[in-house]
Design an enzyme around this catalytic site. Structure first.
Site, mmCIF file in Angstrom:
data_model
loop_
_atom_site.group_PDB
_atom_site.id
_atom_site.type_symbol
_atom_site.label_atom_id
_atom_site.label_comp_id
_atom_site.label_asym_id
_atom_site.label_seq_id
_atom_site.Cartn_x
_atom_site.Cartn_y
_atom_site.Cartn_z
ATOM 1 N N LYS A 83 0.824 -1.223 0.000
ATOM 2 C CA LYS A 83 0.000 0.000 0.000
ATOM 3 C C LYS A 83 0.851 1.264 0.000
ATOM 4 O O LYS A 83 2.019 1.242 0.386
ATOM 5 C CB LYS A 83 -0.968 -0.030 1.186
ATOM 6 C CG LYS A 83 -2.110 -1.026 0.914
ATOM 7 C CD LYS A 83 -3.297 -0.864 1.806
ATOM 8 C CE LYS A 83 -4.392 -1.825 1.332
ATOM 9 N NZ LYS A 83 -5.458 -2.009 2.310
ATOM 10 N N ARG B 261 -3.878 -9.914 4.597
ATOM 11 C CA ARG B 261 -4.198 -9.930 3.164
ATOM 12 C C ARG B 261 -2.957 -9.451 2.413
ATOM 13 O O ARG B 261 -2.541 -8.298 2.589
ATOM 14 C CB ARG B 261 -5.398 -9.009 2.900
ATOM 15 C CG ARG B 261 -5.865 -9.003 1.458
ATOM 16 C CD ARG B 261 -7.099 -8.109 1.300
ATOM 17 N NE ARG B 261 -7.573 -8.129 -0.075
ATOM 18 C CZ ARG B 261 -7.078 -7.382 -1.057
ATOM 19 N NH1 ARG B 261 -6.096 -6.537 -0.806
ATOM 20 N NH2 ARG B 261 -7.572 -7.476 -2.285
HETATM 21 C C1 9MG Z 1 -10.020 -5.569 -1.134
HETATM 22 N N1 9MG Z 1 -9.093 -4.966 -0.198
HETATM 23 C C2 9MG Z 1 -8.106 -4.085 -0.486
HETATM 24 N N2 9MG Z 1 -7.470 -3.725 0.638
HETATM 25 C C3 9MG Z 1 -8.080 -4.389 1.655
HETATM 26 C C4 9MG Z 1 -7.890 -4.434 3.037
HETATM 27 O O1 9MG Z 1 -6.971 -3.698 3.639
HETATM 28 N N3 9MG Z 1 -8.689 -5.226 3.781
HETATM 29 C C5 9MG Z 1 -9.671 -5.972 3.178
HETATM 30 N N4 9MG Z 1 -10.443 -6.731 3.967
HETATM 31 N N5 9MG Z 1 -9.891 -5.963 1.854
HETATM 32 C C6 9MG Z 1 -9.105 -5.185 1.124
#
Ligand code: 9MG
Length: 259
Positions: free
Chosen positions: A204, A239
């Site tokens: 990110k 994730r």
């Molecule tokens: C789809 N998506 C993109 N970033 C995310 C995040 O930080 N958490 C979750 N649950 N989904 C995400």
């Protein structure tokens, strides 16, 4: 939780896995590398992303979910905010709903109650198109705690079992770098709910800001460091894009945490 975007415009892997064959090959690779969940998404949630119609989203995700399910019993989550996509995806073999919109779309709570599968309720301030314009909180931890209280209540009132709820503070979704760092540092505060915590920090832009690199693919080491910090502070599910590296790092964390 391994990211499998079937979108042409995802921020870090856009367009790479938008045919069922390439998506399934990528899912298989991520399973070999130790993924427990494959998170299939058909609409980009990066800042500024355009909305996608229900039909287009279904056309992107259903063939991929069906193909993964034909070859494996891996847990599949569907990354969507649309109740129609939630229902069709579970019908095609998905096991978890991952909703960055926290089940706030009309019909989402009812759909999830009826589907009776685990749901990830994520916090987002604003909407993807504009969320990074000027995020404001009185206190980011208190405000998100309050959001979780309200959403848990709404879920339970709609008929979603409390034990099916996973919480996610939504790193990068309507948050400045300072907000994201406060969340990472204080993640354990959300353990008051006694529900599993999911954290998505992989590649990110907050990591790009810290290391001074514009390119998401250059953020591997920063992503692994962030996953480790989130795990130590209580995240059960991470994730991620880079499964092997994260898996190895989490094994080291878990070895220490198990003492
Ligand atoms: C789809 N998506 C993109 N970033 C995310 C995040 O930080 N958490 C979750 N649950 N989904 C995400």
């Amino acid at each position: 939780m391994a990211v499998l975007n079937t979108t042409p415009d995802s921020f870090s892997d856009g367009g790479q896995f938008n045919s069922p064959a390439t998506a399934v090959a990528q899912a298989e690779l991520m399973m070999q590398q130790g993924a427990d969940i494959i998170d299939v998404g058909g609409e980009s949630t990066r800042p500024g992303a355009a909305e996608v119609s229900i039909d287009d989203e279904l056309r992107r995700v259903l063939p991929v979910i069906e193909a993964i399910r034909r070859s494996s019993d891996i847990c599949i989550s569907i990354d969507t905010s649309k109740p129609e996509v939630m229902c069709a995806a579970v019908d095609a073999g998905a096991n978890i709903i991952n909703d960055v919109n926290g089940l706030r779309a009309e019909g989402a709570l009812a759909a999830c109650a009826q589907l009776n599968v685990p749901v990830c309720v994520m916090h987002m301030q604003g909407e993807p198109r504009t969320m990074q314009a000027d995020p404001q909180y009185q206190n980011v931890i208190d405000d998100i705690t309050q959001f979780f209280e309200q959403r848990i209540q709404a879920c339970v009132e709609a008929g979603i079992k409390r034990e099916n709820i996973i919480l996610d503070p939504g790193f990068g979704f309507g948050k400045t770098l300072q907000h994201n760092l406060q969340l990472l540092k204080n993640l354990q505060d959300f353990q008051v709910f006694d529900l599993p915590l999911l954290a998505g920090l992989s590649r990110k832009s907050m990591l790009g800001q810290i290391i001074g690199d514009e390119l998401p693919e250059n953020r591997l080491h920063a992503s692994v460091a962030a996953a480790v910090l989130a795990r130590v502070n209580g995240a059960k599910i991470l994730r991620v894009h880079d499964v092997q590296a994260t898996r190895d790092a989490l094994k080291v964390c878990d070895a220490m945490l198990s003492l």
